[in-house]
Design a protein around this motif. Structure first.
Motif, PDB file in Angstrom:
ATOM      1  N   PRO A  75      12.355  -4.684 -11.845  1.00 34.66           N
ATOM      2  CA  PRO A  75      12.230  -5.936 -11.108  1.00 34.66           C
ATOM      3  C   PRO A  75      10.958  -6.720 -11.481  1.00 34.66           C
ATOM      4  O   PRO A  75      11.031  -7.920 -11.772  1.00 34.66           O
ATOM      5  CB  PRO A  75      12.197  -5.491  -9.640  1.00 34.66           C
ATOM      6  N   VAL A 126      13.769  -9.813  -8.739  1.00 36.33           N
ATOM      7  CA  VAL A 126      14.980  -9.493  -7.978  1.00 36.33           C
ATOM      8  C   VAL A 126      15.835 -10.749  -7.825  1.00 36.33           C
ATOM      9  O   VAL A 126      17.065 -10.701  -7.937  1.00 36.33           O
ATOM     10  CB  VAL A 126      14.619  -8.868  -6.611  1.00 36.33           C
ATOM     11  N   LEU A 142      20.394  -3.794  -7.344  1.00 38.90           N
ATOM     12  CA  LEU A 142      19.843  -5.095  -7.757  1.00 38.90           C
ATOM     13  C   LEU A 142      20.850  -6.208  -7.474  1.00 38.90           C
ATOM     14  O   LEU A 142      20.506  -7.281  -6.982  1.00 38.90           O
ATOM     15  CB  LEU A 142      19.563  -5.084  -9.262  1.00 38.90           C
ATOM     16  N   SER A 162      19.993  -9.137  -4.990  1.00 38.42           N
ATOM     17  CA  SER A 162      19.865 -10.448  -5.624  1.00 38.42           C
ATOM     18  C   SER A 162      20.903 -11.425  -5.066  1.00 38.42           C
ATOM     19  O   SER A 162      20.603 -12.595  -4.811  1.00 38.42           O
ATOM     20  CB  SER A 162      20.038 -10.279  -7.129  1.00 38.42           C
TER      21      SER A 162
END
Ligand code: UGB
Length: 622
Positions: free
Chosen positions: A277, A107, A156, A160
């Motif tokens: 991930p 991630v 994501l 992230s």
């Protein structure tokens, strides 16, 4: 020559090239100049397109085809000299400490990634009339594959960016490879749905062109049976994605902007983003140049096998060997039984699910590429890529003949025309021996559930082998989510077995969530607490980021929709008649195609549905 109309200088060059390449049959049945000249010019327009879209032009295509056809006639095996063996790779178990560590790493790394969806295939095996990415991944919410993929990438991106505080937000780009069969319908799907929440500028479409079909061993181009002014064409395969990323300049742009990873994925795998991930984490921690995702595979199952190939001269590579080639290769190299299950009940060769994670910066490849080209007598002018991510299909290096049959043992005529094809997973074949090519095996239940087979073919799949149908694809989502919630501490009832469209499947409670609700296992665990339970007849759809299940007892249907910023605690006992699964026959055309190919529909009898449109803190305790 005498039949040709007045041509532009460029068209004259193309005509000369075709004659030099022994393709005069293309003009054989043309009438004299002045008759059907427009059609003749259209023919040259098509030739110009075929010429421009193939690396090295049509002459190069015909030359490569002749070589491969000669090899095929001589019975030469492309794997001659290679011995297969079982490679070793990383094996992940969902939810254990190792898995969680990789997920966290993945991630974090995701902000440096770019995604590439190959969606040019028509899905002939599925026989669905629309584009596959528009199919619902499950019919509880009706979310289509493309929406799910985009929302997963956005989740994501969000997580992230949050983890990389101080480095600023990022936008993870998405490229979609389309073809003439899918291009306009993909654009339409995106436009009518406001790009599913992604910025339009984040998405780039790359259209692949088809390639010419071949009629005989001399690689004579096939004329379209319905139009003598047209060359018959077919798709060139998913391997086109590499050359398109290069020729469009997109890859250069990505790498220039600091993108480190390129993740390739296919059109209908609803589980894939549960595996992304952790797999990206494996790539990052092990610094793999290429990481292929794989699942345990039944012997002879119709997916490629990840194999270590060792050549007599000492070369080795870890590569996908297609299922129709693996068995003969094993038999030819001292394994008389071919591809068989071992004591685990699976083939020792893990199944390639064609999800590749490639590292985009390994400067020293450039030298190697130059050598590869030179050793093949090719021009090195193409070698201008300042990165490790190389384009094997640029000069047709990874092209192979598409599967075809000869009419008889003289091997002179074909049953039907063939063409060259390339596969995206052949990319490692062009890397130097020093490249770290690895793979990551995941349990099928959380990583792989493609929708490839039509109901009739799926019903014929031998017992114990996966159906890979719309029915099994949807049921796999419910099973995975049920098992994940179980692991997170929720009591989830066992499944019941039911038959839809002739396929026996396990039916678990219909548990679905948006990617932003549960991107990783740690995320999911943090949203479930106390004594929660879900009965087998239940449905639960979680459509918000911050929905927390606390001491919830569910026996019926519950749908919660909450905007970002709305924090909802859900507990207590929810009981109602729920949503019932009813059988549908795939031949019943009164039911929409995307529903009847599953063999069931959902009758929404009764539910508790709550929508939270404003940020704030809420509690739902019926
Ligand atoms: N695709 C394109 O974008 N363009 C094309 O010209 C052709 C396809 P299929 P296939 O996961 O089980 C692959 O037809 O090629 C896209 C691997 O080779 O679904 O038979 C298409 O839209 C095999 O090793 O699969 O088999 C789709 O998204 C195995 O891993 C994707 O390419 C197998 O997938 C795959 O096309 C699998």
């Amino acid at each position: 020559r005498k039949n040709l109309p007045l041509l532009s200088p460029q068209q004259v060059e193309l005509a000369k090239m075709l004659l030099e390449m022994n393709q005069s049959h293309l003009f054989e049945h043309w009438p004299e100049p002045g008759v059907e000249d427009d059609e003749k010019r259209e023919f040259f327009d098509q030739v110009a397109r075929l010429h421009a879209s193939y690396p090295g032009g049509l002459a190069s295509y015909i030359k490569t085809a002749r070589e491969l056809l000669a090899d095929s006639k001589a019975g030469k095996n492309p794997y001659d000299g290679f011995t297969p063996s079982v490679p070793s790779g990383e094996t992940l178990t969902f939810g254990d400490d190792n898995f969680i560590q990789y997920e966290e790493a993945g991630v974090r790394e995701a902000r440096k990634a770019a995604f590439v969806l190959v969606a040019g295939g028509l899905g002939e095996r599925l026989g669905y009339n629309g584009i596959k990415v528009a199919l619902p991944i499950e019919t509880t919410t009706g979310t289509c594959f493309l929406q799910h993929y985009i929302e997963s990438i956005l989740a994501l991106q969000e997580t992230s960016s949050r983890l990389a505080q101080g480095e600023g937000p990022t936008e993870i780009p998405l490229a979609i490879m389309t073809s003439d069969d899918t291009h306009s319908r993909t654009i339409q799907l995106l436009e009518t749905n406001a790009y599913f929440g992604m910025k339009p500028s984040q998405i780039k479409l790359l259209k692949q062109e088809k390639v010419a079909c071949l009629d005989d061993n001399d690689a004579r181009l096939a004329v379209d049976p319905n139009n003598k002014y047209k060359i018959q064409t077919k798709p060139h395969g998913h391997g086109d994605v590499h050359s398109l990323l290069y020729s469009s300049g997109l890859l250069k742009e990505w790498l220039g902007a600091g993108r480190k990873w390129v993740l390739f994925f296919q059109d209908t795998n609803g589980l894939l983003f549960k595996a992304i991930p952790s797999a990206l984490g494996v790539s990052a921690i092990k610094e793999y140049h290429v990481n292929s995702l794989a699942v345990p595979r039944k012997a002879k199952e119709a997916i490629g096998g990840i194999t270590r190939l060792t050549h007599q001269d000492g070369r080795t590579m870890v590569i996908n060997v297609e299922y129709n080639q693996l068995d003969p290769l094993l038999r030819a190299t001292g394994n008389p039984d071919g591809d068989v299950n071992c004591e685990t009940g699976y083939s020792p060769f893990p199944g390639n699910i064609n999800q590749l994670i490639c590292l985009g910066d390994g400067i020293d490849y450039v030298l190697y590429i130059g050598q590869t080209y030179l050793s093949r007598g090719m021009q090195t002018t193409y070698v201008e890529v300042a990165s490790g991510y190389f384009y094997p299909s640029l000069l047709g290096i990874n092209d192979s003949l598409s599967y075809f049959r000869y009419k008889d043992s003289t091997k002179t005529a074909f049953k039907s025309s063939t063409r060259l094809e390339c596969m995206m997973q052949d990319y490692p074949k062009t890397l130097p021996p020093s490249a770290r090519v690895g793979f990551t095996v995941m349990d099928t239940w959380f990583a792989y559930a493609p929708v490839k087979n039509n109901p009739e073919d799926a019903a014929k799949v031998p017992k114990g082998n996966p159906y890979h149908s719309a029915t099994s694809g949807e049921m796999a989502i419910y099973r995975a989510n049920s098992l994940i919630l179980r692991k997170a501490g929720v009591k989830v009832d066992d499944p019941v077995q039911q038959v839809f469209n002739g396929q026996e499947v396990d039916v678990w409670p219909r548990i679905v969530w948006k990617p932003k609700w549960g991107l990783t296992y740690s995320d999911i665990k943090s949203k479930v607490s106390g004594n929660c339970s879900i009965t087998g007849n239940s449905t639960i759809a979680l459509k918000g980021q911050s929905i927390y299940l606390e001491d919830l007892t569910l026996d019926g249907a519950l749908v919660i929709d909450a905007v970002d910023g709305a924090e909802v605690k859900v507990g207590g006992s929810v009981q109602n008649a729920g949503w019932i699964i009813e059988n549908v026959d795939f031949k019943d055309t009164s039911v929409p195609e995307e529903v009847r190919i599953r063999g069931f529909k959902i009758n929404k009898v009764e539910q508790l549905e709550k929508t939270y449109k404003e940020p704030g803190k809420y509690s739902l305790k019926p």
